[in-house]
Design a protein around this motif. Structure first.
Motif, PDB file in Angstrom:
ATOM      1  N   LYS A 128       0.042  -7.102   2.459  1.00 31.61           N
ATOM      2  CA  LYS A 128      -0.822  -5.936   2.429  1.00 31.61           C
ATOM      3  C   LYS A 128      -0.750  -5.311   1.034  1.00 31.61           C
ATOM      4  O   LYS A 128       0.292  -5.353   0.373  1.00 31.61           O
ATOM      5  CB  LYS A 128      -0.376  -4.902   3.469  1.00 31.61           C
ATOM      6  CG  LYS A 128      -0.305  -5.434   4.903  1.00 31.61           C
ATOM      7  CD  LYS A 128      -1.670  -5.798   5.437  1.00 31.61           C
ATOM      8  CE  LYS A 128      -1.571  -6.252   6.898  1.00 31.61           C
ATOM      9  NZ  LYS A 128      -2.903  -6.658   7.434  1.00 31.61           N
ATOM     10  N   TRP A 129      -1.839  -4.744   0.601  1.00 33.75           N
ATOM     11  CA  TRP A 129      -1.803  -3.992  -0.646  1.00 33.75           C
ATOM     12  C   TRP A 129      -0.907  -2.768  -0.468  1.00 33.75           C
ATOM     13  O   TRP A 129      -1.032  -2.046   0.524  1.00 33.75           O
ATOM     14  CB  TRP A 129      -3.198  -3.536  -1.046  1.00 33.75           C
ATOM     15  CG  TRP A 129      -4.031  -4.590  -1.732  1.00 33.75           C
ATOM     16  CD1 TRP A 129      -5.016  -5.354  -1.174  1.00 33.75           C
ATOM     17  CD2 TRP A 129      -3.951  -4.971  -3.106  1.00 33.75           C
ATOM     18  NE1 TRP A 129      -5.560  -6.195  -2.103  1.00 33.75           N
ATOM     19  CE2 TRP A 129      -4.920  -5.982  -3.309  1.00 33.75           C
ATOM     20  CE3 TRP A 129      -3.160  -4.565  -4.179  1.00 33.75           C
ATOM     21  CZ2 TRP A 129      -5.117  -6.587  -4.550  1.00 33.75           C
ATOM     22  CZ3 TRP A 129      -3.354  -5.171  -5.416  1.00 33.75           C
ATOM     23  CH2 TRP A 129      -4.314  -6.169  -5.593  1.00 33.75           C
ATOM     24  N   ILE A 130      -0.019  -2.560  -1.443  1.00 31.99           N
ATOM     25  CA  ILE A 130       0.847  -1.379  -1.386  1.00 31.99           C
ATOM     26  C   ILE A 130       0.726  -0.577  -2.679  1.00 31.99           C
ATOM     27  O   ILE A 130       0.373  -1.118  -3.725  1.00 31.99           O
ATOM     28  CB  ILE A 130       2.325  -1.742  -1.128  1.00 31.99           C
ATOM     29  CG1 ILE A 130       2.878  -2.650  -2.244  1.00 31.99           C
ATOM     30  CG2 ILE A 130       2.491  -2.381   0.249  1.00 31.99           C
ATOM     31  CD1 ILE A 130       4.384  -2.886  -2.152  1.00 31.99           C
ATOM     32  N   THR A 168       4.335  -8.079   0.792  1.00 31.18           N
ATOM     33  CA  THR A 168       4.269  -6.634   0.560  1.00 31.18           C
ATOM     34  C   THR A 168       3.745  -5.919   1.803  1.00 31.18           C
ATOM     35  O   THR A 168       2.733  -6.299   2.390  1.00 31.18           O
ATOM     36  CB  THR A 168       3.359  -6.322  -0.646  1.00 31.18           C
ATOM     37  OG1 THR A 168       2.139  -7.071  -0.529  1.00 31.18           O
ATOM     38  CG2 THR A 168       4.035  -6.654  -1.951  1.00 31.18           C
ATOM     39  N   ASP A 169       4.481  -4.896   2.168  1.00 33.39           N
ATOM     40  CA  ASP A 169       4.106  -4.038   3.291  1.00 33.39           C
ATOM     41  C   ASP A 169       4.907  -2.749   3.158  1.00 33.39           C
ATOM     42  O   ASP A 169       5.529  -2.488   2.116  1.00 33.39           O
ATOM     43  CB  ASP A 169       4.356  -4.731   4.636  1.00 33.39           C
ATOM     44  CG  ASP A 169       5.812  -5.159   4.840  1.00 33.39           C
ATOM     45  OD1 ASP A 169       6.707  -4.604   4.139  1.00 33.39           O
ATOM     46  OD2 ASP A 169       6.083  -6.026   5.674  1.00 33.39           O
ATOM     47  N   GLU A 170       4.927  -1.940   4.176  1.00 30.49           N
ATOM     48  CA  GLU A 170       5.580  -0.632   4.083  1.00 30.49           C
ATOM     49  C   GLU A 170       7.097  -0.707   4.088  1.00 30.49           C
ATOM     50  O   GLU A 170       7.769   0.311   3.926  1.00 30.49           O
ATOM     51  CB  GLU A 170       5.082   0.264   5.214  1.00 30.49           C
ATOM     52  CG  GLU A 170       3.628   0.682   5.037  1.00 30.49           C
ATOM     53  CD  GLU A 170       3.165   1.668   6.086  1.00 30.49           C
ATOM     54  OE1 GLU A 170       3.823   1.745   7.152  1.00 30.49           O
ATOM     55  OE2 GLU A 170       2.144   2.353   5.858  1.00 30.49           O
ATOM     56  N   THR A 171       7.665  -1.907   4.250  1.00 30.56           N
ATOM     57  CA  THR A 171       9.121  -2.038   4.171  1.00 30.56           C
ATOM     58  C   THR A 171       9.596  -2.126   2.718  1.00 30.56           C
ATOM     59  O   THR A 171      10.790  -2.044   2.452  1.00 30.56           O
ATOM     60  CB  THR A 171       9.609  -3.282   4.930  1.00 30.56           C
ATOM     61  OG1 THR A 171       9.107  -4.466   4.281  1.00 30.56           O
ATOM     62  CG2 THR A 171       9.125  -3.255   6.382  1.00 30.56           C
ATOM     63  N   TRP A 172       8.672  -2.312   1.788  1.00 34.96           N
ATOM     64  CA  TRP A 172       9.024  -2.310   0.364  1.00 34.96           C
ATOM     65  C   TRP A 172       9.289  -0.879  -0.077  1.00 34.96           C
ATOM     66  O   TRP A 172       8.926   0.087   0.596  1.00 34.96           O
ATOM     67  CB  TRP A 172       7.888  -2.899  -0.470  1.00 34.96           C
ATOM     68  CG  TRP A 172       7.797  -4.403  -0.414  1.00 34.96           C
ATOM     69  CD1 TRP A 172       7.667  -5.170   0.706  1.00 34.96           C
ATOM     70  CD2 TRP A 172       7.794  -5.295  -1.521  1.00 34.96           C
ATOM     71  NE1 TRP A 172       7.589  -6.502   0.385  1.00 34.96           N
ATOM     72  CE2 TRP A 172       7.665  -6.604  -0.992  1.00 34.96           C
ATOM     73  CE3 TRP A 172       7.880  -5.130  -2.892  1.00 34.96           C
ATOM     74  CZ2 TRP A 172       7.626  -7.736  -1.815  1.00 34.96           C
ATOM     75  CZ3 TRP A 172       7.841  -6.254  -3.723  1.00 34.96           C
ATOM     76  CH2 TRP A 172       7.722  -7.538  -3.176  1.00 34.96           C
ATOM     77  N   GLU A 195       0.630   1.356   2.528  1.00 31.25           N
ATOM     78  CA  GLU A 195      -0.393   0.329   2.473  1.00 31.25           C
ATOM     79  C   GLU A 195      -1.759   0.976   2.246  1.00 31.25           C
ATOM     80  O   GLU A 195      -1.972   2.128   2.592  1.00 31.25           O
ATOM     81  CB  GLU A 195      -0.397  -0.471   3.782  1.00 31.25           C
ATOM     82  CG  GLU A 195       0.913  -1.200   4.041  1.00 31.25           C
ATOM     83  CD  GLU A 195       0.921  -1.917   5.390  1.00 31.25           C
ATOM     84  OE1 GLU A 195      -0.150  -1.903   6.056  1.00 31.25           O
ATOM     85  OE2 GLU A 195       1.956  -2.469   5.779  1.00 31.25           O
ATOM     86  N   PHE A 196      -2.657   0.222   1.628  1.00 30.78           N
ATOM     87  CA  PHE A 196      -4.017   0.733   1.442  1.00 30.78           C
ATOM     88  C   PHE A 196      -4.989  -0.443   1.408  1.00 30.78           C
ATOM     89  O   PHE A 196      -4.586  -1.603   1.299  1.00 30.78           O
ATOM     90  CB  PHE A 196      -4.121   1.566   0.159  1.00 30.78           C
ATOM     91  CG  PHE A 196      -4.050   0.773  -1.123  1.00 30.78           C
ATOM     92  CD1 PHE A 196      -5.196   0.486  -1.854  1.00 30.78           C
ATOM     93  CD2 PHE A 196      -2.830   0.316  -1.620  1.00 30.78           C
ATOM     94  CE1 PHE A 196      -5.137  -0.225  -3.025  1.00 30.78           C
ATOM     95  CE2 PHE A 196      -2.758  -0.395  -2.804  1.00 30.78           C
ATOM     96  CZ  PHE A 196      -3.917  -0.679  -3.514  1.00 30.78           C
ATOM     97  N   GLU A 197      -6.263  -0.134   1.528  1.00 30.01           N
ATOM     98  CA  GLU A 197      -7.298  -1.165   1.541  1.00 30.01           C
ATOM     99  C   GLU A 197      -7.632  -1.576   0.110  1.00 30.01           C
ATOM    100  O   GLU A 197      -8.527  -1.021  -0.527  1.00 30.01           O
ATOM    101  CB  GLU A 197      -8.551  -0.648   2.265  1.00 30.01           C
ATOM    102  CG  GLU A 197      -8.379  -0.448   3.757  1.00 30.01           C
ATOM    103  CD  GLU A 197      -8.077  -1.758   4.475  1.00 30.01           C
ATOM    104  OE1 GLU A 197      -8.659  -2.799   4.083  1.00 30.01           O
ATOM    105  OE2 GLU A 197      -7.254  -1.738   5.417  1.00 30.01           O
ATOM    106  N   GLY A 198      -6.905  -2.530  -0.398  1.00 28.84           N
ATOM    107  CA  GLY A 198      -7.162  -3.027  -1.748  1.00 28.84           C
ATOM    108  C   GLY A 198      -8.255  -4.077  -1.750  1.00 28.84           C
ATOM    109  O   GLY A 198      -8.794  -4.442  -0.697  1.00 28.84           O
ATOM    110  N   PRO A 199      -8.579  -4.622  -2.918  1.00 24.47           N
ATOM    111  CA  PRO A 199      -9.704  -5.553  -3.050  1.00 24.47           C
ATOM    112  C   PRO A 199      -9.375  -6.979  -2.622  1.00 24.47           C
ATOM    113  O   PRO A 199      -9.416  -7.921  -3.428  1.00 24.47           O
ATOM    114  CB  PRO A 199     -10.011  -5.480  -4.547  1.00 24.47           C
ATOM    115  CG  PRO A 199      -8.696  -5.174  -5.184  1.00 24.47           C
ATOM    116  CD  PRO A 199      -7.984  -4.274  -4.223  1.00 24.47           C
ATOM    117  N   SER A 200      -9.062  -7.152  -1.368  1.00 30.49           N
ATOM    118  CA  SER A 200      -8.692  -8.486  -0.887  1.00 30.49           C
ATOM    119  C   SER A 200      -9.864  -9.465  -0.898  1.00 30.49           C
ATOM    120  O   SER A 200      -9.685 -10.672  -1.071  1.00 30.49           O
ATOM    121  CB  SER A 200      -8.124  -8.377   0.531  1.00 30.49           C
ATOM    122  OG  SER A 200      -6.974  -7.547   0.535  1.00 30.49           O
TER     123      SER A 200
END
Length: 738
Positions: free
Chosen positions: A6-8, A136-140, A184-189
């Protein structure tokens, strides 16, 4: 590629400080393989267990970010341990740095609003066949890195006292501190693509040729060469002491440090020391420079020694393929300047200059230099990526911007700049014979023709609009950057040329080109009616070189007369200069072409060499004969466009010419043209089919030619043509007959 990551981004803003993202993990089973897939909104540097991952500088590179964002894959099998920590520092890079010279760019202003985003996925394959992902996720977590500031144009600030390895000997320069949460956020996947271009890497290391004090009392390090990269410092210091450096390309008339031509780009870096022996080089930015002023140093600037500094040269990892040497040292230096100009401006994107508040991928510069670029280096992969960005940025109506990535999208297209859409794919095809690449860019080429056809005020010509004209032409009216060549003339000439290139590409690809054949015939007819006379050197050049004149020989004769009338001087700018020597030599004026090439006073290619240039200048008189500067407004001393003259050296003086029917040098024409003002000359090209060499030298009252070809070739010596096979061949001709 399947992404589980996930984008962080940092949960709290870090301001100018570059965030350091971290993830600790434990591996319980034996590892067979480990691969890291990673990208960022900005430039990143990743470490696994305090060891830098990969050699890519300024990753993930520069693309048209709103449409294409590269990710990289690294084999990290040898770096994983039982206990692991993955650390990634993210700087602003091209993605989020302001563009001080082009603050009106709405594209860059929008990108600046993006967070310091990271997307990373470590894929672990165990020996038992199972797979695990550290994504990558919210555990980082993240913390403030020692990089307290980093931008492309202004430079970098690094505080070593905040880095890992405060003890001497540790190579890691990542930060430390308690981790803070990410979100996390909605990045340019949806825009992610695998690495397409060449990686930017450290290529060379230069030691200073000296340190001196200027008349103003400044302490300046001279590396003897204008480069693109950064300075590595190595010293012993106490915690809190500082090293502050400023960068410059040239000294002023009095020999003092000069940065006005950088305009608003600060181009500085500040290093805050820790205790003991230490080394540092910038992590997330770069500079264009020859000279470095020491603004601060432990014990004062005068305490610095040459051994404390090393210049690190960076550029895209291209393989050198073209070489030149001759009996004239100034001409050899000019060629060396061409090579350095390409290295300095081929940093993922073919930029105009590497130092000031610009550094953009100008399409006009790219199209005039691409033929030379592909002789000097294997640039196929480099340009393939850039042309993919051009296609992505092309407007629905076919518009092609002045720069790619197109950060100036609000501005209308210009002839000779937008025509890169037709010229560059064709030149790349001729250089490497890659038919698939030409096919992938054919739509780009056709849409460009459609744009011109729908944005003209006169059918079958390109009139109206806003153009750069013959940019920096020496015959420019007072107060203008544009030469005196009529803009409608240039635009209409390139309309014809680009249409012809689409026809040629269509023939190669087996496409129906009837529409373009008809259009081309109409354009040529309309051009000849609208422009029966030629008023400038550039007008003569375009009319003859593009085959638009009713009598091309007469146009070339007029050009030769104009050159002679003004004292054997060129008066051309960006549009005319790349073609002037070719036009003269093609129509029987090779001696005059050599006269222009070998001329040493202003304006000429060799004049900057006589003034100490180590790269190609933006202006023929960037430093004027009296030692003053042309201007501070627009005066780059590393601007590669006029280096396109090397194409003539390879293909006319040395005689190695590509044949359109045999792209990639599958079969070649070798027709060297010597000149009595040189004792000898040698060129070589390493092509897809092997290395071609061509040399000539005086041997008594004859020229001795030695040609080595790995393919069948048509050799033309003193007007006599012959077919030769692979191998080395010797020929002779009387000097008087040349």
């Amino acid at each position: 590629m399947e992404w589980y990551a996930k984008w962080i981004k940092p949960q709290t803003e870090t301001g100018d400080i570059c965030p350091l993202f971290q993830k600790s993990f434990f591996l319980k089973k034996p590892v067979k393989a480990a691969a890291l897939y990673i990208t960022a909104l900005g430039t990143y540097e990743a470490e696994l267990n305090k060891t830098r991952i990969g050699d890519f500088i300024l990753a993930p590179g520069w693309t048209s970010y709103q449409k294409r964002l590269q990710y990289q894959a690294y084999d990290v099998t040898n770096l994983v341990k039982e206990n692991n920590q993955l650390s990634v520092t993210v700087g602003k890079g091209w993605y989020r740095s302001p563009m001080p010279g082009w603050s009106r760019s709405s594209v860059q202003e929008e990108l600046k609003k993006s967070p310091a985003g990271l997307l990373a996925q470590l894929e672990i394959t165990y020996e038992d066949g199972s797979t695990e992902y550290m994504a990558t996720d919210e555990t980082w977590t993240f913390t403030d890195s020692p990089v307290r500031f980093s931008e492309i144009y202004d430079g970098e600030i690094f505080d070593a006292s905040l880095a890992y390895g405060c003890a001497p000997g540790c190579s890691s320069t990542q930060g430390h501190g308690s981790g803070r949460p990410v979100c996390e956020f909605e990045g340019p996947s949806h825009t992610l693509i695998p690495q397409q271009g060449e990686e930017i890497r450290e290529q060379e290391r230069l030691s200073p040729i000296g340190i001196f004090t200027t008349p103003k009392g400044e302490t300046v390090v001279d590396f003897g060469q204008d480069i693109t990269g950064y300075v590595e410092i190595s010293l012993t210091a106490k915690a809190g002491e500082k090293v502050a450096l400023s960068h410059a390309e040239v000294l002023d008339k009095e020999g003092c440090f000069y940065t006005e031509n950088y305009r608003s780009a600060k181009a500085q870096y500040l290093y805050i020391c820790r205790d003991g022996q230490q080394s540092y080089k910038p992590k997330l930015t770069f500079f264009g420079f020859r000279y470095v002023r020491i603004d601060q140093y432990p014990g004062g600037p005068c305490a610095a020694k040459p051994e404390n500094f090393t210049a690190v040269v960076i550029h895209s990892a291209m393989r050198r393929t073209g070489y030149f040497n001759c009996s004239n040292p100034l001409l050899n230096q000019l060629f060396d300047n061409v090579i350095w100009g390409q290295k300095g401006n081929f940093v993922d994107v073919p930029t105009d200059c590497p130092q000031r508040d610009e550094r953009l991928g100008w399409t006009g510069d790219a199209q005039v230099f691409i033929r030379t670029a592909c002789m000097n280096y294997d640039a196929e992969k480099f340009y393939t990526k850039w042309l993919s960005d051009m296609a992505a940025d092309q407007g629905e109506d076919g518009r092609v911007g002045h720069v790619i990535p197109d950060l100036l999208s609000e501005e209308p297209a210009s002839s000779a700049w937008g025509d890169a859409a037709a010229i560059c794919p064709w030149e790349l095809y001729l250089a490497y014979g890659n038919k698939e690449l030409l096919s992938s860019q054919f739509t780009l080429m056709k849409k460009w023709i459609s744009y011109i056809s729908s944005h003209t005020t006169t059918p079958y010509l390109w009139t109206g609009g806003t153009h750069y004209g013959d940019w920096l032409g020496l015959d420019a009216p007072v107060g203008s950057y544009k030469g005196s060549t009529r803009e409608d003339f240039i635009a209409s000439a390139f309309y014809a040329y680009s249409t012809w290139l689409v026809m040629e590409a269509g023939k190669v690809l087996g496409e129906d080109i009837t529409e373009y054949e008809t259009l081309y015939t109409e354009i040529v007819s309309a051009f000849r009616t609208a422009f029966p006379e030629y008023k400038t050197q550039t007008e003569c050049i375009l009319a003859a070189r593009f085959g638009l004149a009713k009598d091309c020989q007469a146009a070339a004769d007029q050009l030769a007369a104009m050159v002679k009338e003004c004292g054997i001087r060129l008066q051309t700018g960006f549009v005319g200069t790349p073609y002037i020597l070719h036009t003269l030599s093609e129509y029987g004026y090779s001696h005059l072409a050599y006269s222009l090439l070998l001329k040493e006073d202003y304006p000429s290619w060799l004049y900057p060499v006589t003034k100490g240039a180590t790269t190609i200048w933006e202006h023929w008189d960037g430093i004027m004969p009296d030692g003053n500067f042309w201007s501070a407004d627009m005066n780059s001393f590393n601007h590669y466009a006029y280096g396109s003259v090397a194409d003539w050296i390879y293909s006319v003086a040395g005689g190695i010419q590509r044949l359109a029917a045999f792209p990639g040098y599958e079969k070649v024409s070798i027709a060297p043209i010597p000149d009595k003002r040189l004792d000898w000359l040698s060129v070589s090209l390493d092509t897809r089919h092997g290395k071609i060499t061509s040399s000539w030298k005086k041997a008594g009252d004859v020229w001795r030619y030695e040609i080595t070809t790995p393919v069948d070739a048509v050799v033309m010596i003193a007007g006599k043509e012959r077919e030769v096979g692979k191998g080395t061949h010797l020929f002779y001709s009387k000097i008087e007959t040349i």
